[in-house]
Scaffold this motif. Structure first.
Motif, PDB file in Angstrom:
ATOM      1  N   VAL A   7       0.835  -1.198   0.000  1.00  0.00           N
ATOM      2  CA  VAL A   7       0.000   0.000   0.000  1.00  0.00           C
ATOM      3  C   VAL A   7       0.873   1.252   0.000  1.00  0.00           C
ATOM      4  N   ARG A   8       1.924   1.242   0.790  1.00  0.00           N
ATOM      5  CA  ARG A   8       2.824   2.393   0.847  1.00  0.00           C
ATOM      6  C   ARG A   8       3.531   2.593  -0.490  1.00  0.00           C
ATOM      7  N   LEU A   9       3.918   1.476  -1.130  1.00  0.00           N
ATOM      8  CA  LEU A   9       4.551   1.588  -2.442  1.00  0.00           C
ATOM      9  C   LEU A   9       3.573   2.164  -3.461  1.00  0.00           C
ATOM     10  N   GLY A  10       2.326   1.710  -3.430  1.00  0.00           N
ATOM     11  CA  GLY A  10       1.320   2.246  -4.346  1.00  0.00           C
ATOM     12  C   GLY A  10       1.082   3.726  -4.127  1.00  0.00           C
ATOM     13  N   ASP A  11       1.024   4.135  -2.843  1.00  0.00           N
ATOM     14  CA  ASP A  11       0.848   5.559  -2.545  1.00  0.00           C
ATOM     15  C   ASP A  11       2.049   6.377  -3.021  1.00  0.00           C
ATOM     16  N   TYR A  12       3.246   5.813  -2.859  1.00  0.00           N
ATOM     17  CA  TYR A  12       4.467   6.518  -3.261  1.00  0.00           C
ATOM     18  C   TYR A  12       4.509   6.711  -4.777  1.00  0.00           C
ATOM     19  N   VAL A  13       4.229   5.635  -5.515  1.00  0.00           N
ATOM     20  CA  VAL A  13       4.239   5.723  -6.979  1.00  0.00           C
ATOM     21  C   VAL A  13       3.113   6.637  -7.463  1.00  0.00           C
ATOM     22  N   GLY A  14       1.944   6.537  -6.834  1.00  0.00           N
ATOM     23  CA  GLY A  14       0.836   7.405  -7.217  1.00  0.00           C
ATOM     24  C   GLY A  14       1.169   8.871  -6.997  1.00  0.00           C
ATOM     25  N   GLY A  15       1.857   9.158  -5.900  1.00  0.00           N
ATOM     26  CA  GLY A  15       2.274  10.532  -5.648  1.00  0.00           C
ATOM     27  C   GLY A  15       3.265  11.020  -6.689  1.00  0.00           C
ATOM     28  N   LEU A  16       4.199  10.137  -7.057  1.00  0.00           N
ATOM     29  CA  LEU A  16       5.199  10.532  -8.060  1.00  0.00           C
ATOM     30  C   LEU A  16       4.541  10.850  -9.397  1.00  0.00           C
ATOM     31  N   LEU A  17       3.502  10.074  -9.748  1.00  0.00           N
ATOM     32  CA  LEU A  17       2.809  10.334 -11.016  1.00  0.00           C
ATOM     33  C   LEU A  17       2.123  11.690 -11.015  1.00  0.00           C
ATOM     34  N   HIS A  18       1.829  12.208  -9.819  1.00  0.00           N
ATOM     35  CA  HIS A  18       1.235  13.546  -9.698  1.00  0.00           C
ATOM     36  C   HIS A  18       2.285  14.582  -9.255  1.00  0.00           C
ATOM     37  N   LEU A  19       3.569  14.213  -9.428  1.00  0.00           N
ATOM     38  CA  LEU A  19       4.691  15.113  -9.062  1.00  0.00           C
ATOM     39  C   LEU A  19       4.659  15.475  -7.583  1.00  0.00           C
TER      40      LEU A  19
END
Length: 333
Positions: A83-95
């Protein structure tokens, strides 16, 4: 009887050339994506793999269990790793690079504020390296060709080898002692005046400058021993045209390859040099983040610097492909 310089004629069909370029772009694009994905994974693992409790490290040993639990909940430290990895990658996709533990502000804002200082130092240092090392290497290579001037060759090799091996922070310390303390010519640190950047730029540039100059000198000697250069000299061309037009383009391939590696290293070296000169760039920020256990800031800075290094090498590959089309087909698909 007139002599002519052999001209290489490209007999490759145009369709095949286009296919080769597309394959080259595909390989480089895939390589960029894989390297970026690996970098994202590595930076994500900075926090989970650290020993101890990040929340406890930030708040200190005297913090109450309630405060530690609140901080862990605020930053999602108790969520499962996927879940933390998904949140991290999702945040990166939104800069979105996360939130600073120390300030509670966006990591992206911190990096946006500090990164221009680091990029300015690095860009100026790269300009100095290219402006000095290439002409210096060509001149020394021409003067010492064919075993001429052995003392100059020996002296240049010794000085260049020594300077290339000295770390930037050592060079920076010596420059502060000589230029700021003894001679009082330049400010020892900060960024209050444009002259404040002179010593950090020199600290970053001197080592790579001599490293590149050594390669350029060797490549110059290899190029000028080729048959087409002998033919050009036989036509009694002026020295500027002989070496600038005929020799320089042929030695740039290996030079640019080395420059790509050096530029990537300079981006990381700038972090250390900035600390020596108290320069308000990424270097100062990451040092403070490490001291105060501000791990999201460390994550963000490492990620941005890593992506810059990957982009630099991708750009160098593209430039090499334009200068020497043979590099486009270095691996066939």
């Amino acid at each position: 009887m007139s002599t002519t310089i052999p001209v290489s004629i490209d007999t490759t069909p145009r369709g095949r050339t286009i296919t080769t370029r597309r394959a080259f772009a595909l390989r480089r694009g895939l390589g960029f994506l894989l390297a970026s994905a690996f970098l994202v994974l590595v930076t994500f693992l900075i926090i989970p793999l650290l020993p101890g409790d990040p929340a406890r490290a930030v708040l200190g040993t005297r913090a109450t269990p309630e405060a530690v639990a609140a901080l862990r909940d605020r930053f999602g430290l108790d969520d499962p790793l996927p879940v933390r990895l998904g949140d991290y990658v999702g945040g990166l996709l939104h800069l979105d690079l996360g939130v600073s533990y120390r300030y509670g502000t966006s990591v992206s804002e911190t990096i946006t504020t500090k990164l221009p200082y680091t990029l300015t130092l690095t860009a100026l240092a790269i300009g100095v390296v290219l402006a000095v090392s290439v002409p210096l290497g060509v001149v020394i290579g021409v003067l010492t060709r064919g075993g001429r001037r052995p003392r100059l060759a020996l002296g240049f090799g010794a000085v260049a080898g020594f300077m290339a091996s000295v770390p930037g922070y050592v060079t920076g310390t010596l420059l502060i002692v000589v230029m700021s303390i003894w001679l009082d010519l330049l400010p020892p640190g900060g960024a209050m005046h444009p002259s404040s950047a002179v010593l950090p730029v020199l600290s970053l540039a001197l080592g790579p400058l001599f490293a590149v100059a050594r390669v350029v000198r060797q490549e110059t000697q290899n190029v000028i021993s080729q048959d087409f250069m002998r033919t050009a000299r036989g036509r009694r061309l002026r020295a500027t045209r002989l070496y600038a037009v005929h020799a320089l383009p042929n030695l740039l391939t290996s030079t640019l390859t080395l420059c790509g590696l050096i530029i990537s290293g300079m981006i990381g070296a700038a972090v250390v040099v900035e600390s020596v000169f108290n320069y308000p760039g990424i270097g100062q920020e990451i040092v403070q983040a490490i001291i105060y256990k501000d791990y999201p800031v460390v994550q963000g800075i490492v990620l941005v610097l890593g992506l810059l290094a990957i982009l630099v090498n991708l750009l160098i590959d593209a430039v090499l492909g334009l200068l020497d089309p043979r590099t486009l087909g270095e691996s066939h698909v």
